[in-house]
Design a protein around this motif. Structure first.
Motif, mmCIF file in Angstrom:
data_model
loop_
_atom_site.group_PDB
_atom_site.id
_atom_site.type_symbol
_atom_site.label_atom_id
_atom_site.label_comp_id
_atom_site.label_asym_id
_atom_site.label_seq_id
_atom_site.Cartn_x
_atom_site.Cartn_y
_atom_site.Cartn_z
ATOM 1 N N SER A 93 48.971 34.883 39.153
ATOM 2 C CA SER A 93 49.483 36.243 38.980
ATOM 3 C C SER A 93 48.335 37.239 39.083
ATOM 4 C CB SER A 93 50.195 36.390 37.639
ATOM 5 O OG SER A 93 49.289 36.169 36.600
ATOM 6 N N ARG A 94 48.672 38.441 39.486
ATOM 7 C CA ARG A 94 47.649 39.477 39.645
ATOM 8 C C ARG A 94 47.399 40.168 38.316
ATOM 9 N NH1 ARG A 94 49.959 43.285 44.038
ATOM 10 N NH2 ARG A 94 51.699 43.035 42.643
ATOM 11 N N LYS A 95 46.191 40.684 38.168
ATOM 12 C CA LYS A 95 45.857 41.455 36.970
ATOM 13 C C LYS A 95 46.546 42.811 37.051
ATOM 14 C CE LYS A 95 41.394 39.475 35.905
ATOM 15 N NZ LYS A 95 39.969 39.734 35.651
ATOM 16 N N ALA A 96 46.888 43.326 35.915
ATOM 17 C CA ALA A 96 47.522 44.645 35.865
ATOM 18 C C ALA A 96 46.480 45.709 36.162
ATOM 19 C CB ALA A 96 48.137 44.878 34.503
#
Length: 98
Positions: free
Chosen positions: A19-22
């Motif tokens: 998942s990508r970082k916010a």
């Protein structure tokens, strides 16, 4: 039960892989700074705090005086009872007006 809990923890941690970082929006920092600059601090005048301090001091002094007044009244009433019985004994022993 312990192995089930560890399995669940590992599953949760593994689900975050890939998942990508916010990332915050580009203008977020500017918006925060503008809010900080636009808010006005509420100024409480010094005389307000003086009057609060005076009221607290007066309340404390009244409580202190009330406690000591009650203690004084109790000691005086005990002394008067003792003195009254003592003086009654003296007066009954003497004929002052004969």
């Amino acid at each position: 039960m312990d192995s089930e809990k560890e399995k669940w923890i590992n599953d949760v941690l593994q689900s975050m892989k890939g998942s990508r970082k916010a990332k915050p929006s580009a203008r977020l920092f500017e918006q925060i700074e503008s809010k900080i600059d636009s808010t006005e601090a509420k100024v409480v005048p010094l005389y307000f705090w003086r009057s609060v301090a005076a009221a607290v001091l007066l309340l404390c002094l009244n409580i202190f005086a009330f406690q000591h007044l009650n203690a004084y009244r109790k000691s005086v009433s005990n002394t008067q009872v003792e003195t009254a019985s003592y003086s009654a004994d003296l007066i009954s022993d003497f004929n002052i007006y004969r």
